[in-house]
Design a protein around this motif. Structure first.
Motif, PDB file in Angstrom:
ATOM      1  N   ARG A   1      26.279  60.247 -12.705  1.00 17.09           N
ATOM      2  CA  ARG A   1      27.516  59.842 -12.083  1.00 17.09           C
ATOM      3  C   ARG A   1      27.559  58.972 -11.055  1.00 17.09           C
ATOM      4  O   ARG A   1      28.061  58.084 -10.842  1.00 17.09           O
ATOM      5  N   ALA A   2      26.317  59.217 -10.338  1.00 12.63           N
ATOM      6  CA  ALA A   2      26.070  58.407  -9.093  1.00 12.63           C
ATOM      7  C   ALA A   2      25.904  57.021  -9.586  1.00 12.63           C
ATOM      8  O   ALA A   2      26.206  55.911  -8.851  1.00 12.63           O
TER       9      ALA A   2
ATOM     10  N   CYS B   1      29.170  55.566 -10.577  1.00  8.67           N
ATOM     11  CA  CYS B   1      29.797  54.935  -9.190  1.00  8.67           C
ATOM     12  C   CYS B   1      29.097  53.790  -8.562  1.00  8.67           C
ATOM     13  O   CYS B   1      30.056  52.896  -7.933  1.00  8.67           O
TER      14      CYS B   1
ATOM     15  N   LEU C   1      30.258  50.877 -10.487  1.00 12.38           N
ATOM     16  CA  LEU C   1      31.898  50.308 -10.084  1.00 12.38           C
ATOM     17  C   LEU C   1      31.867  49.603  -8.921  1.00 12.38           C
ATOM     18  O   LEU C   1      32.705  48.597  -8.739  1.00 12.38           O
ATOM     19  N   LEU C   2      31.290  50.402  -7.955  1.00  8.96           N
ATOM     20  CA  LEU C   2      31.267  49.870  -6.404  1.00  8.96           C
ATOM     21  C   LEU C   2      30.719  48.343  -6.523  1.00  8.96           C
ATOM     22  O   LEU C   2      30.967  47.288  -5.858  1.00  8.96           O
TER      23      LEU C   2
ATOM     24  N   TYR D   1      25.495  67.514  -7.988  1.00 15.53           N
ATOM     25  CA  TYR D   1      25.094  66.109  -8.234  1.00 15.53           C
ATOM     26  C   TYR D   1      24.383  65.641  -9.263  1.00 15.53           C
ATOM     27  O   TYR D   1      23.519  66.477  -9.713  1.00 15.53           O
TER      28      TYR D   1
ATOM     29  N   LEU E   1      25.288  58.716  -1.944  1.00 14.68           N
ATOM     30  CA  LEU E   1      26.015  59.716  -2.759  1.00 14.68           C
ATOM     31  C   LEU E   1      25.215  61.093  -2.563  1.00 14.68           C
ATOM     32  O   LEU E   1      25.844  62.041  -2.564  1.00 14.68           O
TER      33      LEU E   1
END
Length: 729
Positions: free
Chosen positions: A309-310, A313, A316-317, A305, A294
């Motif tokens: 948030r990364a 993410c 979640l992944l 960036y 990312l």
């Protein structure tokens, strides 16, 4: 975030699917009728989808199981060997199953099996990791030991799909269907004297690491260096990025400016993807790879960036890939460690800490304090000096050891030049020497079992205190109250019948002092005394003052050598026929033995029988006595009206005669047995006989049994354990 919360609810709070389905339907109806706010509506729907996702995933990936009838017969298994562990007399193969019982598993279905194979057969066929094999054997479910306060291996086995085990004898069919192609990754570092260190540092494979080094690594608190983590991925990314940039600079006149800017990122991402595959897709490595990808994507498209948030993410992944990753300890260590790093970096900016050395020290301090509660929860203890050790070891491994190892193995792979191994071995020898020497003087600090609620409260309190020191007025009194309660010594007589498989080990304790009856078995390099008895004593802060060994059979006295090495040999106060006990070893608790006569015709009948009395409560420990010895005990008036009886000889039909049961009249009977044992113990006839006398019965095959005796009575129950809807007995 709502999706993640839903997955957590599904795995840890809804233990029956019927109840879970009812809750989903009720909530959906209520949401559909009452919700007008679109954002709230989608949040609730996402929460419910997240709660349903693990169930769907389970039925697609984890639900393949053998039926009862299939377990009663030999079955043909096809699969790929993923791991081979060498023991003294046999080898253990971990096989990823592709076909079993004439059923081809779906490509996404996960099932692994342990296959024990005699050394003679293994030498004849010489299977290697990566080979596809076919075997015909009888399988049975794997039932891990379940003891209070110790690591719950059931969840780990479920997560990796390890379900069945079987043994291959000379009469069984065994064949290697296809040979694996030679793997350069498997052979990396094999030319070094410390090949196990290369595999541990580069790929997190610590199976070949010597036991004394493992102990030292744990005591020093540097085990994370031997598990593939974000640190490893960052080193691989940085190493390959600058290597690619250097290579492009050499041909810069043939490349455009845009190519020089973009290509190193692609080279580094490709290197990280290759490393991720070589590391067998460890959770922390997946998380680090997603975050790095990312970052690179944002840099290439000139987008802003943020690390938070990364991280979300990546969270979640990772859960989308497998929601049951929530059962893995590595998942929590990985994400909470990164969260603590982000918090530490934010605090260094706010407090204007500019010195790199101070920044490193502060970040390491925050990580150690934040992860300490997790270490206590998963591993029942912590390393007190890990903060100081890691300040030295992390930079050493990050900037010297791991990069040098990468350079050496790449040179060997590219040019078949092995001389650098010898150069680096001199440094590694010195490093291992200091790890071993320092680790011997630092001990692992065991802590009593702590609930997950307290762990969450502690981590939240630590993060809150880092930002607002005044929050100590609220959080510290709560933590002090809970930890003071956890550290209190048990005031009552407590008896723990440990789950040691086919064997026996009983701990009788009161006010911090303990008496041990039998040690459990020892098999080759594995000792129940070391792996279960000693940790149980340490976790509950019990001082072992006396030891009684019923008789000289491996399943009862196998840990004798380990007892001596641990410094408890002088505690032995009774052994087989040399058993003459009549003492108050614990406060208001009487220990009385019934030594075997010199005319006993077997080791079993030579067992030291021990009666433990506290007020009106009576516990009778019988070892492996059989009918002959039981008849001799019928003349003892003190063995009448027993409250708890450990069944003689593990519930074998050679024992527990009608006369003995009629004499003892036990209210509770505990059978110390292994699940799915070959002798089918406890015997159905024995279980029936006790049931006819109204005795309640438990078996350690379902977990350790705990008895708490108070002035008003006593309770008998299985050691505290959590049941989950996805675990199948």
């Amino acid at each position: 975030m709502c999706f993640v919360v839903g997955c957590i609810l599904s795995l840890f709070f809804f233990n029956t699917l019927v109840f879970f389905s009812t809750i989903i339907l009720v909530v959906l109806v209520i949401v559909a009728i009452t919700t007008k706010n679109t954002a709230k509506f989608y949040a609730i729907i996402t929460l419910l989808v997240g709660a349903s996702y693990p169930i769907l995933y389970y039925h697609c990936v984890y639900s393949s199981n053998l039926s009862y009838d299939e377990l009663q017969q030999k079955q043909v298994l096809h699969g790929v060997i993923e791991q081979i562990d060498n023991y003294q007399f046999n080898d253990r193969l971990i096989v990823k199953t592709t076909k079993i019982a004439n059923t081809d598993l779906k490509p996404y279905a996960l099932m692994r099996a342990q296959v024990y194979i005699s050394r003679a057969i293994n030498t004849q066929y010489s299977p290697k990791v990566g080979d596809t094999i076919s075997i015909r054997a009888k399988f049975k479910p794997i039932k891990p030991r379940l003891n209070e306060g110790l690591f719950d291996r059931r969840l780990h086995n479920f997560y990796v799909g390890l379900k069945y085990k079987g043994s291959v004898s000379k009469t069984d069919d065994f064949a290697v269907l296809t040979r694996a192609a030679p793997s350069h990754i498997t052979n990396l570092g094999s030319l070094s004297r410390y090949s196990w260190l290369y595999r541990g540092v580069l790929f997190g494979d610590t199976r070949a690491m010597p036991a004394n080094i493992k102990s030292a690594v744990r005591n020093l608190g540097i085990a994370h260096l031997f598990a593939v983590s974000g640190l490893h991925m960052a080193i691989v990314f940085g190493f390959s990025f600058w290597l690619g940039k250097l290579a492009l600079l050499l041909v810069s006149k043939f490349a455009s400016h845009n190519t020089l800017r973009i290509t190193p990122y692609f080279i580094a991402i490709a290197a990280c993807a290759t490393y991720l595959h070589a590391a067998d897709y460890a959770t922390s490595a997946i998380r680090a790879f997603i975050m790095i990808a990312l970052v690179c994507l944002c840099l290439l498209v000139n987008r802003s960036y943020t690390s938070k948030r990364a991280l979300l993410c990546a969270l979640l992944l990772v859960i989308l890939v497998n929601p049951f990753v929530l059962l893995s300890a590595g998942f929590y260590f990985s994400f909470i460690a990164v969260t603590s790093i982000l918090v530490a970096l934010d605090l260094t900016n706010k407090r204007r800490i500019s010195s790199p050395l101070y920044q490193l020290a502060f970040i390491q301090l925050v990580i150690s304090i934040t992860l300490a509660p997790l270490t206590v929860f998963f591993f029942n203890g912590t390393s007190v000096f890990s903060v100081f050790v890691n300040l030295i070891v992390i930079p050493l491994f990050s900037f010297f050891v791991m990069p040098l190892m990468l350079c050496v193995v790449l040179v060997d792979y590219a040019f078949s030049f092995s001389t650098p191994y010898r150069w680096l071995d001199a440094l590694l020898k010195l490093l291992i020497k200091y790890i071993e020497r320092i680790g011997e003087h630092i001990t692992w600090h065991y802590v009593p079992q702590i609930s997950w609620q307290l762990i969450m409260l502690t981590i939240a309190a630590v993060l809150l205190l880092l930002y607002y020191y005044r929050s100590a007025l609220l959080t510290l009194p709560i933590l002090v109250f809970y930890y003071a309660h956890a550290l209190n010594k048990e005031p009552n007589l407590t008896i723990r019948i440990l789950d040691v498989g086919h064997g026996l080990s009983v701990i009788i304790s009161k006010q911090g002092e303990a008496v041990l009856y039998d040690l459990g078995a020892r098999y080759q390099d594995f000792s129940y005394f070391n792996h279960l008895v000693l940790p149980t004593l340490a976790i509950n802060r019990l001082n072992l003052i006396k030891t009684v060994i019923s008789h000289d059979d491996n399943d009862h006295s196998g840990g004798l050598t380990d007892l001596r090495h641990a410094g408890y040999f002088s505690t032995i106060s009774g052994f087989e026929k040399a058993c003459n006990i009549n003492a108050n070893w614990l406060e208001n608790v009487r220990f009385k033995s019934f030594a075997a006569p010199l005319t006993a015709h077997s080791d079993n009948n030579s067992s030291c029988v021990l009666l433990i009395t506290s007020g009106k409560f009576k516990l009778l420990l019988t070892g492996d006595i059989e009918a002959e010895r039981e008849n001799m005990l019928l003349s003892e008036p003190s063995i009448q009206n027993i409250d708890v009886l450990i069944s003689p000889h593990h519930g074998s039909n050679s024992s527990s005669t009608e006369g003995f049961i009629n004499k003892t009249q036990p209210r509770w009977v505990i059978h110390s047995v292994n699940a799915y044992n070959r002798w089918r113990l406890p015997s159905l006839a024995v279980v029936t006989r006790y049931a006819e006398y109204g005795s309640k019965q438990l078996a350690t095959s379902r977990g350790a049994v705990k008895i708490v005796v108070t002035s008003s009575g006593y309770t008998v129950s299985y050691a505290k354990q959590q049941n989950y809807w996805f675990l199948v007995d």
